[in-house]
Design a protein around this motif. Sequence first.
Motif, PDB file in Angstrom:
ATOM      1  N   ASP A 228       0.982 -36.889  57.077  1.00 20.15           N
ATOM      2  CA  ASP A 228      -0.114 -36.182  57.752  1.00 20.15           C
ATOM      3  C   ASP A 228       0.188 -35.799  59.195  1.00 20.15           C
ATOM      4  OD1 ASP A 228      -1.699 -36.340  55.486  1.00 20.15           O
ATOM      5  OD2 ASP A 228      -2.494 -38.300  56.035  1.00 20.15           O
ATOM      6  N   TYR A 229       1.442 -35.861  59.612  1.00 22.01           N
ATOM      7  CA  TYR A 229       1.784 -35.532  60.997  1.00 22.01           C
ATOM      8  C   TYR A 229       2.973 -34.573  61.009  1.00 22.01           C
ATOM      9  CZ  TYR A 229      -1.019 -39.729  61.733  1.00 22.01           C
ATOM     10  OH  TYR A 229      -2.022 -40.656  61.708  1.00 22.01           O
ATOM     11  N   PRO A 230       3.096 -33.750  62.056  1.00 20.40           N
ATOM     12  CA  PRO A 230       4.247 -32.833  62.123  1.00 20.40           C
ATOM     13  C   PRO A 230       5.569 -33.592  62.195  1.00 20.40           C
ATOM     14  CG  PRO A 230       2.523 -32.170  63.670  1.00 20.40           C
ATOM     15  CD  PRO A 230       2.130 -33.517  63.150  1.00 20.40           C
ATOM     16  N   VAL A 231       6.577 -33.033  61.564  1.00 16.97           N
ATOM     17  CA  VAL A 231       7.932 -33.596  61.590  1.00 16.97           C
ATOM     18  C   VAL A 231       8.674 -32.920  62.745  1.00 16.97           C
ATOM     19  CG1 VAL A 231      10.030 -33.998  60.269  1.00 16.97           C
ATOM     20  CG2 VAL A 231       7.824 -33.907  59.098  1.00 16.97           C
ATOM     21  N   LEU A 232       8.855 -33.656  63.834  1.00 11.64           N
ATOM     22  CA  LEU A 232       9.361 -33.055  65.066  1.00 11.64           C
ATOM     23  C   LEU A 232      10.799 -33.490  65.339  1.00 11.64           C
ATOM     24  CD1 LEU A 232       6.261 -33.467  67.412  1.00 11.64           C
ATOM     25  CD2 LEU A 232       6.875 -31.542  65.945  1.00 11.64           C
ATOM     26  N   GLU A 233      11.581 -32.525  65.781  1.00 10.60           N
ATOM     27  CA  GLU A 233      12.955 -32.772  66.208  1.00 10.60           C
ATOM     28  C   GLU A 233      13.187 -32.057  67.534  1.00 10.60           C
ATOM     29  OE1 GLU A 233      15.535 -31.361  63.181  1.00 10.60           O
ATOM     30  OE2 GLU A 233      14.843 -32.757  61.638  1.00 10.60           O
ATOM     31  N   LEU A 291       0.748 -31.693  72.207  1.00 13.44           N
ATOM     32  CA  LEU A 291       1.574 -32.874  72.414  1.00 13.44           C
ATOM     33  C   LEU A 291       0.917 -33.756  73.457  1.00 13.44           C
ATOM     34  CD1 LEU A 291       5.184 -31.343  72.622  1.00 13.44           C
ATOM     35  CD2 LEU A 291       4.274 -32.749  70.773  1.00 13.44           C
ATOM     36  N   ILE A 292       0.934 -35.069  73.223  1.00  8.26           N
ATOM     37  CA  ILE A 292       0.410 -36.025  74.195  1.00  8.26           C
ATOM     38  C   ILE A 292       1.579 -36.895  74.638  1.00  8.26           C
ATOM     39  CG2 ILE A 292      -1.181 -37.934  74.579  1.00  8.26           C
ATOM     40  CD1 ILE A 292      -3.063 -36.714  72.581  1.00  8.26           C
ATOM     41  N   LEU A 293       1.931 -36.781  75.919  1.00  2.66           N
ATOM     42  CA  LEU A 293       3.090 -37.484  76.463  1.00  2.66           C
ATOM     43  C   LEU A 293       2.645 -38.512  77.495  1.00  2.66           C
ATOM     44  CD1 LEU A 293       5.490 -34.455  77.062  1.00  2.66           C
ATOM     45  CD2 LEU A 293       5.193 -35.821  74.999  1.00  2.66           C
ATOM     46  N   PRO A 376      14.267 -43.309  84.091  1.00  3.23           N
ATOM     47  CA  PRO A 376      14.005 -43.342  82.640  1.00  3.23           C
ATOM     48  C   PRO A 376      14.936 -42.385  81.899  1.00  3.23           C
ATOM     49  CG  PRO A 376      12.249 -42.175  83.792  1.00  3.23           C
ATOM     50  CD  PRO A 376      13.119 -42.765  84.847  1.00  3.23           C
ATOM     51  N   VAL A 377      15.395 -42.814  80.721  1.00  2.00           N
ATOM     52  CA  VAL A 377      16.322 -41.998  79.937  1.00  2.00           C
ATOM     53  C   VAL A 377      15.644 -40.716  79.475  1.00  2.00           C
ATOM     54  CG1 VAL A 377      17.775 -41.933  77.880  1.00  2.00           C
ATOM     55  CG2 VAL A 377      17.591 -44.039  79.203  1.00  2.00           C
ATOM     56  N   THR A 378      14.473 -40.836  78.868  1.00  2.00           N
ATOM     57  CA  THR A 378      13.752 -39.668  78.372  1.00  2.00           C
ATOM     58  C   THR A 378      12.246 -39.890  78.506  1.00  2.00           C
ATOM     59  OG1 THR A 378      13.613 -40.503  76.103  1.00  2.00           O
ATOM     60  CG2 THR A 378      15.524 -39.147  76.651  1.00  2.00           C
ATOM     61  N   THR A 379      11.511 -38.813  78.337  1.00  2.00           N
ATOM     62  CA  THR A 379      10.069 -38.866  78.102  1.00  2.00           C
ATOM     63  C   THR A 379       9.874 -38.649  76.604  1.00  2.00           C
ATOM     64  OG1 THR A 379       9.546 -38.015  80.308  1.00  2.00           O
ATOM     65  CG2 THR A 379       7.833 -37.838  78.619  1.00  2.00           C
ATOM     66  N   HIS A 380       9.555 -39.719  75.910  1.00  3.31           N
ATOM     67  CA  HIS A 380       9.570 -39.668  74.452  1.00  3.31           C
ATOM     68  C   HIS A 380       8.408 -38.854  73.906  1.00  3.31           C
ATOM     69  CE1 HIS A 380      10.213 -40.816  70.340  1.00  3.31           C
ATOM     70  NE2 HIS A 380       9.040 -41.409  70.266  1.00  3.31           N
ATOM     71  N   ILE A 381       8.724 -37.970  72.970  1.00  2.00           N
ATOM     72  CA  ILE A 381       7.712 -37.245  72.220  1.00  2.00           C
ATOM     73  C   ILE A 381       7.425 -38.053  70.955  1.00  2.00           C
ATOM     74  CG2 ILE A 381       7.187 -35.123  70.971  1.00  2.00           C
ATOM     75  CD1 ILE A 381       8.998 -33.634  72.887  1.00  2.00           C
ATOM     76  N   PRO A 382       6.201 -38.533  70.764  1.00  2.68           N
ATOM     77  CA  PRO A 382       5.911 -39.441  69.641  1.00  2.68           C
ATOM     78  C   PRO A 382       6.363 -38.871  68.299  1.00  2.68           C
ATOM     79  CG  PRO A 382       4.035 -39.333  71.138  1.00  2.68           C
ATOM     80  CD  PRO A 382       5.010 -38.289  71.594  1.00  2.68           C
ATOM     81  N   GLY A 383       7.042 -39.731  67.524  1.00  2.85           N
ATOM     82  CA  GLY A 383       7.459 -39.358  66.179  1.00  2.85           C
ATOM     83  C   GLY A 383       8.654 -38.445  66.092  1.00  2.85           C
ATOM     84  N   SER A 384       9.338 -38.214  67.209  1.00  3.99           N
ATOM     85  CA  SER A 384      10.440 -37.253  67.211  1.00  3.99           C
ATOM     86  C   SER A 384      11.774 -37.962  67.361  1.00  3.99           C
ATOM     87  CB  SER A 384      10.274 -36.240  68.352  1.00  3.99           C
ATOM     88  OG  SER A 384      10.473 -36.872  69.612  1.00  3.99           O
ATOM     89  N   VAL A 385      12.838 -37.216  67.078  1.00  9.88           N
ATOM     90  CA  VAL A 385      14.200 -37.668  67.323  1.00  9.88           C
ATOM     91  C   VAL A 385      14.878 -36.621  68.202  1.00  9.88           C
ATOM     92  CG1 VAL A 385      14.940 -36.612  65.148  1.00  9.88           C
ATOM     93  CG2 VAL A 385      16.414 -38.276  66.275  1.00  9.88           C
ATOM     94  N   LEU A 437      18.329 -39.944  69.743  1.00 12.33           N
ATOM     95  CA  LEU A 437      17.472 -40.884  70.462  1.00 12.33           C
ATOM     96  C   LEU A 437      16.094 -40.914  69.810  1.00 12.33           C
ATOM     97  CD1 LEU A 437      18.331 -40.012  74.183  1.00 12.33           C
ATOM     98  CD2 LEU A 437      19.397 -41.715  72.695  1.00 12.33           C
ATOM     99  N   THR A 438      15.516 -42.109  69.719  1.00 13.51           N
ATOM    100  CA  THR A 438      14.187 -42.293  69.153  1.00 13.51           C
ATOM    101  C   THR A 438      13.333 -43.093  70.126  1.00 13.51           C
ATOM    102  OG1 THR A 438      14.768 -44.374  68.025  1.00 13.51           O
ATOM    103  CG2 THR A 438      15.231 -42.324  66.846  1.00 13.51           C
ATOM    104  N   GLY A 439      12.153 -43.500  69.665  1.00 11.31           N
ATOM    105  CA  GLY A 439      11.286 -44.309  70.515  1.00 11.31           C
ATOM    106  C   GLY A 439      11.870 -45.664  70.856  1.00 11.31           C
ATOM    107  N   LYS A 440      12.863 -46.127  70.077  1.00  6.90           N
ATOM    108  CA  LYS A 440      13.527 -47.395  70.373  1.00  6.90           C
ATOM    109  C   LYS A 440      14.533 -47.267  71.512  1.00  6.90           C
ATOM    110  CE  LYS A 440      11.714 -50.043  67.137  1.00  6.90           C
ATOM    111  NZ  LYS A 440      10.955 -51.284  67.448  1.00  6.90           N
TER     112      LYS A 440
END
Length: 487
Positions: A228-233, A291-293, A376-385, A437-440
């Motif tokens: 139910d969520y967009p598949v983001l890359e 997008l909510i960052l 910080p390495v990145t500003t993570h976009i939720p659910g993305s790689v 890179l992921t949320g981890k």
Amino acid sequence: MLQRWRMLCLLVAGSLLPSFSLAGPSFENTAVVRTIEPGGSVVHVSTTYAIKALEGGQTTYHVALAKDEKEKTSWMEARVKGQAKPLTITVLDEDDTAASSLIAVKLPRELSANGTLNLLFESVQTHATRPHPERAAQTDPQLLNYETGLFVLSPYGTLVQRTKVKSLSPDIISYSTPQGVDGFVRDGAVTKSGATVTYGPYYNIHPSANVEFVSSYQQTISVHYNFDYPVLEVKNLERSVEISHWGANLNVEDKIHLHNAGPALKGQFSRLEYQSQNFFGRLSPHTLSRLILQLPPGVTNVYYYDMNGNVSTSNLRAAPSVPKASKASQNSILEMRPRYPLLGGWNYSFTLGFDTPLQDSASWDAANGRYIVAVPVTTHIPGSVVDEATVRIIMPEGASNIAFTSPFPALSSSVSTHITYLDTIGRPAVTLTYKRLTGKHTGMIYVSYSIPLFEHLRKPLAVGAVFFGLFMFGFTAKRVDLRLHKH
């Protein structure tokens, strides 16, 4: 009867394989439970090993990953179940002819004979799912398919194991049924309950991290589910961080190329259909409208633009600065709305930048006379790689004795010179590159450097020298007589 003789032969042959010899018959898995949480671009896998030492003095346990699973894995961590401290892991050299890759886990204590321990091995897989069907209309649901191996491979014998595939939605379209596993099951090979598909339990599995077992028993299982969520890359991320001592500021700018990897749009895009879905709050799951960052606290001067110019459809809820010694955890929230909705197969490139107070991330090491700045390495976009990332940290002019530490290994690192306005010798810059890179992978890059007092004064002295030179040029030029004849 033939099945039992076949398993016995595989047990003997497996004990002679290099992978099993490396790990040794020093452990037995009394139980193995693998839990898979399929998502969009990212899949979380956690495997619990209940291990028992068969010999005394055991300090290292080996985890096996199938070759294709290892290629998809971008992050892994091992720890004792119930504890937060991670254990030291080492990826061993791979053999091209081996059926799996071995990972050595250093145990927190030496295990004596019959000693037991529960290990939790977590990993994150990227690009492990695919849309099925590959094309969908604007109002269609988003269906994904995930595939993995039926058995959890291990260089040790396993008394019982099971695999649980937990979907975020109970709407599981279909799942595969394994074949030829009658010698391992007592009840059923696969069951479904709500949003969970359970494969197993399977009993008395001999060492499986070998070619014979994989070719004879390992098979691919698949789960077809609704997401139910967009598949983001993020195909490419370029982060530029500039440290300014005179401005007491840390400027961060990200250039992001975003891709919606969901099912490609079938047919034409309907603005009327999109507005209707948006009005009733029932947007298609493969449509990205915002997008909510999470940005650092104390951010100022936030800007967001794309190739056409500034994008004003954004909202910022800024949090106040947090002192470095404080344990309070808060973030600024940025809600971004792209210039157009991003459907499956569509791309969107934009630039995001902001400033933060330098004192929130910098400290002074008086013992060594060095500044230490956390970036910080990145500003993570939720659910993305993030497929490819380049982080460039630009230090003040005159910085020397530069050292940096990354929270995880970088593909490459280099030091160069960045020249901009009012510079005389240029500013040193550290560039690091990453992939998948992921949320981890959220963390801080720590950069340390030293700056003599003269280097702090270099810029005002240079500016003063320029103005003094212009003044002297004007003063002299006014008194030079260039006339050919005097009256």
